[in-house]
Write an enzyme that holds these catalytic residues in place. Sequence first.
Site, PDB file in Angstrom:
ATOM      1  N   CYS A 177       0.869  -1.187   0.000  1.00 56.12           N
ATOM      2  CA  CYS A 177       0.000   0.000   0.000  1.00 56.12           C
ATOM      3  C   CYS A 177       0.894   1.222   0.000  1.00 56.12           C
ATOM      4  O   CYS A 177       1.560   1.510   1.004  1.00 56.12           O
ATOM      5  CB  CYS A 177      -0.928   0.004   1.210  1.00 56.12           C
ATOM      6  N   CYS A 438     -13.956  19.010   6.648  1.00 60.26           N
ATOM      7  CA  CYS A 438     -13.654  17.741   5.974  1.00 60.26           C
ATOM      8  C   CYS A 438     -14.834  17.286   5.124  1.00 60.26           C
ATOM      9  O   CYS A 438     -14.858  16.141   4.669  1.00 60.26           O
ATOM     10  CB  CYS A 438     -13.266  16.666   6.989  1.00 60.26           C
TER      11      CYS A 438
END
Length: 482
Positions: A177, A438
């Site tokens: 990842c 956000c």
Amino acid sequence: MSDPTEFSPPPPTSTDLPPGWLEVTAMDMDAQGVARKPDGKVVFIDGALPTELVSANTHRKKNNWEQASLTEVHRQSSQRVQPGCPHFGLHAGACGGCKMQHLHVAAQVAVKQRVLEDNLWHLGKVKAETILRPIEGPAWGYRYRARLSVRYVPKKDKVLVGFHERKSRYIADMETCKILPPHVDAMLMPLRALIGSMAARDTCPQIELACGDTVTALVLRHLEPLSPEDKDKLRAFAAVHGVQWWLQPKGPETVHLLDEGGEPLAYGLPDFGITMPFKPTDFTQVNPHINRVLVTRALRLLDARKDERVIDWFCGLGNFTLPIATQAREVLGIEGSEALVARSRENYQSNQAQRQDGSALAATSFVARNLFEMTPEMLIADGASDKWLVDPPREGAFALSKALADIHQARIGAEDAPPLPAGHEGWQPPRRIVYVSCNPATLARDAGLLVHQAGYRCVAAGVVNMFPHTAHVESMAVFERG
């Protein structure tokens, strides 16, 4: 899933396309390419980029929109790039952690800026007077926090550790990842082997990652007590990979160190001489590189002075509160959790005691309050302040914005305005608000209240690329009294 009633792509520039071809004219906030069929129906296309001519396979149809997956690119965007991770894509089993690796990072930021501006206008009827320069940082290895799912697969006799597959409840078979820090990326396969060797391999559903500046913590969720042998395997792994193991047998309140001692988790805000200790299950920003720049930018925009009182709403552990305390006369941090308030006080006290430049932090207090049930009475009870820093979760700060708007509407004698609370005479609203968001949709909703009902102007707004390669849009906006 995007809805064409909220998002309308620009018209295509090409005409007389071959049958089945589509011209992609935009990208929506879910990182899907958007096109229109000749009959006007909107098509959302996974994997397609603006300016491309594509063919796509439709897998969901509604009256006025369709959802499809890219099958062929006939004209490629100049912004299309080779994904940096082998697990990214539209293929079966692809990881769902990222959505935009096929788009150049600079173009990702431009898409997010458009998403922010579109939301501000379409949802809030607000247009920022100035667009802030985007805050950007490393595109890879930035994710210092992550919740990794774990599953033992008996048929294959192996353990999967990672994110979920695209649009699936299954865990992707990940060997690497690239958005995780390199030292954590290198641990993925050893983690799989570790869990696979444990007696508890089928009762450990999750590993939570939390990296500080010098310490990496892993929180193992386990549904059954661990055997002494399994604990020894965790210790051996920690010794080799330099991590701390924390255990979570039940809810978040049960999280504890496997073995006491060791260096505590902490991150620094060097521009302000602040060190922030935290626990691995605390909310901290995923991207510490961006967080440092974000705090510095937010405080520059806030421009707190030594004679000013500032309130930090949704203050958390004090990520903004403590830096503000290096500049203002007085600071009040308000948070919904009593436990977080206690931790904020501890962080303030430890930083006050450890100031090395001889300066003292401003008088700072913290209180707990349900910030989703704010009223004008509560605002006035907190006292007048010169400036606000607002950093809410995804739900936004509607109640706070509404309370401010109600006071303003009552003072100007608006019809149907609520009565002014007792003690309002000496209370004045903040001259400036810096709002860190956000979720562009809830920011736009709250901006609409502040601008159209509370007497503010949106003087600036811009994006913060906190999560490169994902569709997540972090942003900030500045409001000043009209």
